[in-house]
Design an enzyme around this catalytic site. Sequence first.
Site, PDB file in Angstrom:
ATOM      1  N   HIS A 188       0.820  -1.209   0.000  1.00 23.68           N
ATOM      2  CA  HIS A 188       0.000   0.000   0.000  1.00 23.68           C
ATOM      3  C   HIS A 188       0.854   1.259   0.000  1.00 23.68           C
ATOM      4  CE1 HIS A 188       0.735  -0.139   4.404  1.00 23.68           C
ATOM      5  NE2 HIS A 188       0.578   1.159   4.330  1.00 23.68           N
TER       6      HIS A 188
ATOM      7  N   ASP B 144       3.603   7.196  13.186  1.00 19.23           N
ATOM      8  CA  ASP B 144       2.520   6.338  12.701  1.00 19.23           C
ATOM      9  C   ASP B 144       2.107   5.360  13.798  1.00 19.23           C
ATOM     10  OD1 ASP B 144       0.722   4.930  11.096  1.00 19.23           O
ATOM     11  OD2 ASP B 144       2.282   3.656  10.249  1.00 19.23           O
ATOM     12  N   LYS B 145       3.074   4.709  14.424  1.00 17.08           N
ATOM     13  CA  LYS B 145       2.771   3.784  15.524  1.00 17.08           C
ATOM     14  C   LYS B 145       2.167   4.525  16.708  1.00 17.08           C
ATOM     15  CE  LYS B 145       6.084   0.065  14.677  1.00 17.08           C
ATOM     16  NZ  LYS B 145       6.563   0.549  13.376  1.00 17.08           N
TER      17      LYS B 145
END
Length: 651
Positions: free
Chosen positions: A230, A312-313
């Site tokens: 993605h 992001d995490k």
Amino acid sequence: MDNRKRPRDDLACNSADNFKTPEKRVSVLPRRGGSSSDADFRNWDVEATCCYLRQEGLGEWESKFKEQQITGVGLRYLTDAHLEKIGIGPLGRRLQILHSLQKLWHITSVPAKVFNDPIHGHIELHPLLVRIIDTPQFQRLRHIKQLGGTYLVFPGASHNRFEHSIGVGHLAGRLVQALNERQPELLITSQDILCVQIAGLCHDLGHGPFSHMYDGMFIPKVRPGYKWKHEMASVKMFDHLVRENDLESVMQDYGLSLPDDLTFIKEQIAGPLESPASTRKGPAPWPYKGRSEEKSFLYEIVANKRNGIDVDKWDYFARDCYHLGIQNNFDYRRFLKFARVCEVKGTKHVCTREKEVGNLYDMFHTRNCLHRRAYQHKVGNIVETMITEALVKADPHIQIQGSGGKMFTLSTAIDDMVAYTKLTDYVFEQILYSSSPELAGAREILNNIICRRLYKCVGQTHPTSHVDVSQGMLLQWAEEVARSRPSGTDEVFQKEDFVVNVIYMDYGMKSKNPINNVHFYCKNDPTKAIKIRKNQVSQLLPEKFAEQLIRVYCKRTDERSLEAAKKYFVQWCMDHNFTKPQDGDVTAPELTPLKKSWASNDKDDDDDDDEDEDDDDYDSMDSGHPAGGHSTPQNGTLKAKARLFTPKKDL
């Protein structure tokens, strides 16, 4: 009653001027030609720039600006060195000019838009970020579930990629701005900050229906051997978003330099856009084009390829735990307090204090717990397996119009961003409510999901060593399970009755310990980066950082078939030397004693009688190591006395 009011002595009651509303002061900036105000200094020509200098009492230097043809576009990039080079001698006057120019950033700045986020509270986003959000390509993320089929197991997990992306953009800005404020010597520019925020905002543009189910399960089934992630689609969708919405000129108006900044944004999302040239001697060349190696730390903020510690995490930990109802044990705000950049072998990395090493292990443990308890929940996996089967059946029969009027299927839409923009979770309802006879098989599967007629998990096991799995191997294993008929079982199965899934559980870097790639600094010397090994932290940390789980599902859900399928599964595990299923002694008590390696060993059990012995062992663990062993202190290499000793032992 009015006569009782005592007049105030400090007011002149007969002066009407004391009750006038103060007039609003408006700063008048020159338009092109210097006739009236202009909201944006970047539109000024040379004459308008000189007009502003005169207004600020700096008209003596306008001739220098005219000689160099300095317009409003270049004002933000002027430095003291530039001013000295064009002949503005006194340092005090140069500083005065720079001070007057910096006022323009505040006078002409466009108010940020405020979003009320349930995770981060009220957050402000730059107008350029808002322009990106208000595009069809970004709004598409409103219709893609963050956790895919997990929503059908956890009722609260209804959040989408849209709000997660906004959260990542916000956190990316917070981290880069924290570094900028703590270390001005890094020379982080407003362009850098904006590019990092855009990368955080757009890093998930390429997700398909039901997020990771699409690229992790559906695409490998319908296009085996096609290497697609993605992140690749996110880069293509970002290019499409900028092009279709004419954002290049808008980006330039906000100070971005094209195409370098566009390249920088895309490299943060997907890594180097081109494979670096191979070299036999010396260090590998710097693989990125958007920013030089001097600003290598900027590539560790949105998607950290080095150790996985990124914003992001941070967002999905907090957001997913909030919606799943699971406790989040990692606080990113603490990392922000201690983050700073240190140089390691000529490359700059984001580091944190040595005392935070335990918290980082907790962070990766939290990630593993989320996968174990939610992302890889066995019922959630069954739901996504069934949705995938439905999409595979529907793939040839659903047509999506792309660029130039060309039609694409569910699996080929990734080749055209116009078609891919139209592909969201809505495809589930599109199939479910269709009346097309070609979609009857897919429709039946989705209707079974809605009515909760799901495949059943007959068992879970572990391979004794790592297994490289392909789609062909999974089909072969399903056939082998159907053939693993134990003695005394009358039920007969076909390979179509079973589905085999292999699930990877790790700390984010496969079998490697991600903390080995993290650098720390100490309070005594915050400029020196050090590494902290696992034995310097705790003896209770994991020995391995990755494992595989093998799950087998049965499509026949009647009680008799399920009972027989569980025995088939146990027999298959015995034949392949996999670990004994947790419920193996209950589901197949007549089979498990036949395998010697599965026999229980009472010596391995922890009985209450051994408590005293365990306590003695605990007392003998001096300094974290049993039997008198000692580990290196976390900051041992920086302590004055320890410098004499730590190099003598190869740790």
